[in-house]
Design a protein around this motif. Structure first.
Motif, PDB file in Angstrom:
ATOM      1  N   MET A   1       0.836  -1.201   0.000  1.00  0.00           N
ATOM      2  CA  MET A   1       0.000   0.000   0.000  1.00  0.00           C
ATOM      3  C   MET A   1       0.871   1.250   0.000  1.00  0.00           C
ATOM      4  SD  MET A   1      -2.995   1.085   2.565  1.00  0.00           S
ATOM      5  CE  MET A   1      -3.344   2.808   2.800  1.00  0.00           C
ATOM      6  N   PRO A   2       0.588   2.161  -0.910  1.00  0.00           N
ATOM      7  CA  PRO A   2       1.379   3.404  -0.959  1.00  0.00           C
ATOM      8  C   PRO A   2       1.005   4.318   0.200  1.00  0.00           C
ATOM      9  CG  PRO A   2      -0.444   3.554  -2.484  1.00  0.00           C
ATOM     10  CD  PRO A   2      -0.461   2.149  -1.930  1.00  0.00           C
ATOM     11  N   ASP A   3       1.876   5.273   0.481  1.00  0.00           N
ATOM     12  CA  ASP A   3       1.492   6.287   1.459  1.00  0.00           C
ATOM     13  C   ASP A   3       0.780   7.414   0.725  1.00  0.00           C
ATOM     14  OD1 ASP A   3       3.233   8.934   1.374  1.00  0.00           O
ATOM     15  OD2 ASP A   3       4.576   7.281   0.846  1.00  0.00           O
ATOM     16  N   PHE A   4      -0.077   8.080   1.446  1.00  0.00           N
ATOM     17  CA  PHE A   4      -0.862   9.170   0.879  1.00  0.00           C
ATOM     18  C   PHE A   4      -0.503  10.506   1.518  1.00  0.00           C
ATOM     19  CE2 PHE A   4      -3.324   5.390  -0.033  1.00  0.00           C
ATOM     20  CZ  PHE A   4      -3.746   5.605  -1.334  1.00  0.00           C
ATOM     21  N   SER A   5       0.645  10.552   2.177  1.00  0.00           N
ATOM     22  CA  SER A   5       1.024  11.737   2.941  1.00  0.00           C
ATOM     23  C   SER A   5       1.129  12.997   2.092  1.00  0.00           C
ATOM     24  CB  SER A   5       2.343  11.503   3.668  1.00  0.00           C
ATOM     25  OG  SER A   5       3.383  11.276   2.736  1.00  0.00           O
ATOM     26  N   GLU A   6       1.551  12.857   0.871  1.00  0.00           N
ATOM     27  CA  GLU A   6       1.764  14.040   0.037  1.00  0.00           C
ATOM     28  C   GLU A   6       0.625  14.290  -0.943  1.00  0.00           C
ATOM     29  OE1 GLU A   6       5.561  13.418  -1.755  1.00  0.00           O
ATOM     30  OE2 GLU A   6       6.598  13.439   0.161  1.00  0.00           O
ATOM     31  N   THR A   7      -0.343  13.366  -0.987  1.00  0.00           N
ATOM     32  CA  THR A   7      -1.413  13.521  -1.968  1.00  0.00           C
ATOM     33  C   THR A   7      -2.788  13.760  -1.357  1.00  0.00           C
ATOM     34  OG1 THR A   7      -1.687  11.131  -2.074  1.00  0.00           O
ATOM     35  CG2 THR A   7      -0.223  12.149  -3.705  1.00  0.00           C
ATOM     36  N   ILE A   8      -2.936  13.498  -0.064  1.00  0.00           N
ATOM     37  CA  ILE A   8      -4.215  13.736   0.610  1.00  0.00           C
ATOM     38  C   ILE A   8      -3.929  14.534   1.876  1.00  0.00           C
ATOM     39  CG2 ILE A   8      -6.274  12.711   1.633  1.00  0.00           C
ATOM     40  CD1 ILE A   8      -5.797  10.226  -0.067  1.00  0.00           C
ATOM     41  N   ASN A   9      -4.646  15.631   2.061  1.00  0.00           N
ATOM     42  CA  ASN A   9      -4.401  16.478   3.228  1.00  0.00           C
ATOM     43  C   ASN A   9      -4.959  15.845   4.504  1.00  0.00           C
ATOM     44  OD1 ASN A   9      -7.184  17.260   3.566  1.00  0.00           O
ATOM     45  ND2 ASN A   9      -6.920  18.795   1.975  1.00  0.00           N
ATOM     46  N   ASP A  10      -4.585  16.409   5.639  1.00  0.00           N
ATOM     47  CA  ASP A  10      -4.952  15.849   6.941  1.00  0.00           C
ATOM     48  C   ASP A  10      -6.465  15.789   7.135  1.00  0.00           C
ATOM     49  OD1 ASP A  10      -2.238  15.739   7.369  1.00  0.00           O
ATOM     50  OD2 ASP A  10      -2.180  17.446   8.726  1.00  0.00           O
ATOM     51  N   ARG A  11      -7.145  16.802   6.708  1.00  0.00           N
ATOM     52  CA  ARG A  11      -8.599  16.854   6.855  1.00  0.00           C
ATOM     53  C   ARG A  11      -9.266  15.712   6.092  1.00  0.00           C
ATOM     54  NH1 ARG A  11     -12.410  21.145   4.197  1.00  0.00           N
ATOM     55  NH2 ARG A  11     -14.227  20.957   5.516  1.00  0.00           N
ATOM     56  N   ASP A  12      -8.821  15.490   4.862  1.00  0.00           N
ATOM     57  CA  ASP A  12      -9.405  14.428   4.049  1.00  0.00           C
ATOM     58  C   ASP A  12      -9.002  13.040   4.539  1.00  0.00           C
ATOM     59  OD1 ASP A  12     -10.632  16.429   2.600  1.00  0.00           O
ATOM     60  OD2 ASP A  12      -9.408  16.174   0.812  1.00  0.00           O
ATOM     61  N   LEU A  13      -7.765  12.894   5.025  1.00  0.00           N
ATOM     62  CA  LEU A  13      -7.357  11.609   5.604  1.00  0.00           C
ATOM     63  C   LEU A  13      -8.237  11.271   6.797  1.00  0.00           C
ATOM     64  CD1 LEU A  13      -3.446  11.748   5.452  1.00  0.00           C
ATOM     65  CD2 LEU A  13      -4.959  10.252   4.143  1.00  0.00           C
ATOM     66  N   ALA A  14      -8.502  12.256   7.641  1.00  0.00           N
ATOM     67  CA  ALA A  14      -9.367  12.033   8.800  1.00  0.00           C
ATOM     68  C   ALA A  14     -10.770  11.626   8.353  1.00  0.00           C
ATOM     69  CB  ALA A  14      -9.418  13.287   9.668  1.00  0.00           C
ATOM     70  N   ALA A  15     -11.278  12.250   7.299  1.00  0.00           N
ATOM     71  CA  ALA A  15     -12.608  11.919   6.783  1.00  0.00           C
ATOM     72  C   ALA A  15     -12.651  10.496   6.239  1.00  0.00           C
ATOM     73  CB  ALA A  15     -13.018  12.916   5.702  1.00  0.00           C
ATOM     74  N   ILE A  16     -11.622  10.098   5.518  1.00  0.00           N
ATOM     75  CA  ILE A  16     -11.559   8.729   4.977  1.00  0.00           C
ATOM     76  C   ILE A  16     -11.526   7.715   6.114  1.00  0.00           C
ATOM     77  CG2 ILE A  16     -10.089   7.070   3.747  1.00  0.00           C
ATOM     78  CD1 ILE A  16      -9.218   9.478   1.947  1.00  0.00           C
ATOM     79  N   LEU A  17     -10.644   7.936   7.073  1.00  0.00           N
ATOM     80  CA  LEU A  17     -10.525   6.993   8.184  1.00  0.00           C
ATOM     81  C   LEU A  17     -11.792   6.938   9.018  1.00  0.00           C
ATOM     82  CD1 LEU A  17      -6.834   7.641   9.181  1.00  0.00           C
ATOM     83  CD2 LEU A  17      -7.795   5.521   8.254  1.00  0.00           C
ATOM     84  N   THR A  18     -12.426   8.072   9.236  1.00  0.00           N
ATOM     85  CA  THR A  18     -13.680   8.096   9.990  1.00  0.00           C
ATOM     86  C   THR A  18     -14.748   7.297   9.245  1.00  0.00           C
ATOM     87  OG1 THR A  18     -13.131  10.188  11.052  1.00  0.00           O
ATOM     88  CG2 THR A  18     -15.486   9.617  10.902  1.00  0.00           C
ATOM     89  N   TYR A  19     -14.810   7.462   7.936  1.00  0.00           N
ATOM     90  CA  TYR A  19     -15.763   6.696   7.131  1.00  0.00           C
ATOM     91  C   TYR A  19     -15.487   5.197   7.240  1.00  0.00           C
ATOM     92  CZ  TYR A  19     -17.896   4.532   3.062  1.00  0.00           C
ATOM     93  OH  TYR A  19     -18.601   3.678   2.241  1.00  0.00           O
TER      94      TYR A  19
END
Length: 139
Positions: free
Chosen positions: A83-101
């Motif tokens: 699995m690739p990292d998404f650190s540089e392509t998805i911001n913190d707000r959106d990462l939190a939204a994905i994980l919450t979902y």
């Protein structure tokens, strides 16, 4: 005359409403975790969250996904296995939204993650901030 006055009053009301809307503080809309998941994750983990056996793990019913915030968020920030990292392509707000979902979908019952948690973890892990890489779209 009555029609001109009515038209003028309606125009004034429209201008006043526009001015009020422009002066009101902008409310940031919450990101749509499901839409972000479908865009960034479903190709591998499937819209059903069941993954592809032998290739991409299921997220539905996963104790890892519903477990420790730092561990599950760390995978998105640093990658793991294939699995690739998404650190540089998805911001913190959106990462939190994905994980919450993901943590609350497909029968999963885990609490939400916040943008602040992701930001603190990113800092603790020494992961580059979103969009700071020379070519930040690495997927």
């Amino acid at each position: 005359m009555k029609q001109i006055l009515t038209t003028a009053l309606m125009s004034a009301a429209a201008l006043a409403a526009t001015a009020l809307l422009a002066a009101a503080p902008a409310r940031a809309q919450s990101p749509d975790g499901k839409a972000l998941f479908l865009k960034n994750c479903a190709a591998c983990h499937q819209a059903s969250g069941k993954g592809i056996p032998g290739a991409f793990p299921a997220l539905a019913g996963s104790k890892f996904v519903t477990g420790d915030h730092a561990e599950v968020a760390g995978v998105l920030l640093k990658g793991r296995g294939g699995m690739p990292d998404f650190s540089e392509t998805i911001n913190d707000r959106d990462l939190a939204a994905i994980l919450t979902y993901v943590r609350g979908e497909w029968g999963n019952k885990a609490d939400a993650l916040t943008e602040d948690e992701i930001h603190k973890l990113r800092t603790a892990l020494g992961v580059a901030q979103f969009g700071t890489a020379e070519m930040s779209n690495k997927h």
